[in-house]
Design an enzyme around this catalytic site. Sequence first.
Site, PDB file in Angstrom:
ATOM      1  N   THR A  52      38.306-101.459  -0.666  1.00 25.28           N
ATOM      2  CA  THR A  52      36.952-102.304  -0.404  1.00 25.28           C
ATOM      3  C   THR A  52      37.172-103.018   1.695  1.00 25.28           C
ATOM      4  OG1 THR A  52      36.763-103.807  -2.039  1.00 25.28           O
ATOM      5  CG2 THR A  52      36.394-105.602  -0.710  1.00 25.28           C
ATOM      6  N   CYS A  53      38.600-102.498   2.346  1.00 26.77           N
ATOM      7  CA  CYS A  53      39.249-103.084   3.217  1.00 26.77           C
ATOM      8  C   CYS A  53      38.163-101.575   4.307  1.00 26.77           C
ATOM      9  CB  CYS A  53      40.284-102.986   3.276  1.00 26.77           C
ATOM     10  SG  CYS A  53      41.575-104.476   2.481  1.00 26.77           S
TER      11      CYS A  53
END
Length: 161
Positions: A48-49
């Site tokens: 996600t980062c």
Amino acid sequence: MTISVGDKVPSATLMTMTDSGPAPVHTDEFFAGRTVALFSVPGAFTPTCSAKHLPGFIDHAEELKAKGVDEIACIAVNDAFVMGAWGKSAGADGKVTMLADGNGSFSEALGLTMDASKFGMGKRGQRFSVLVKDGVVIELNIEEPGAFRVSSAEHLLGQLA
């Protein structure tokens, strides 16, 4: 105790990667006299980062700066080498300053750590975004575990409107 709106950002020394190698960044100086959009990710190069969080701030850097943000910074409990490599691979240079909280002491001082041991990652910083003006928190957006919404660049932009 978790930091709150109106609190001063704690004093700490973070690290950033420069052409000469890792260099210290003192939070008292970094946040003084300007507006900084800081966001925290659990780890560099994580799904996600890398797919959403950092790219959102890179994509919206000019809009954030047009609304009065002097600097955008990403922090993670990683070392300066990893943060520097991640920033380069993501195209963050000149848009987002990559800060390493290698020992997690800044995240701990903020009261915003999480235990990611079940993923083999140990203690990490929670996912959040914060708007800091002259060293004082004016907006704070802490994600629920596993979520990605209120710490996004888009959400922070809405708070600057």
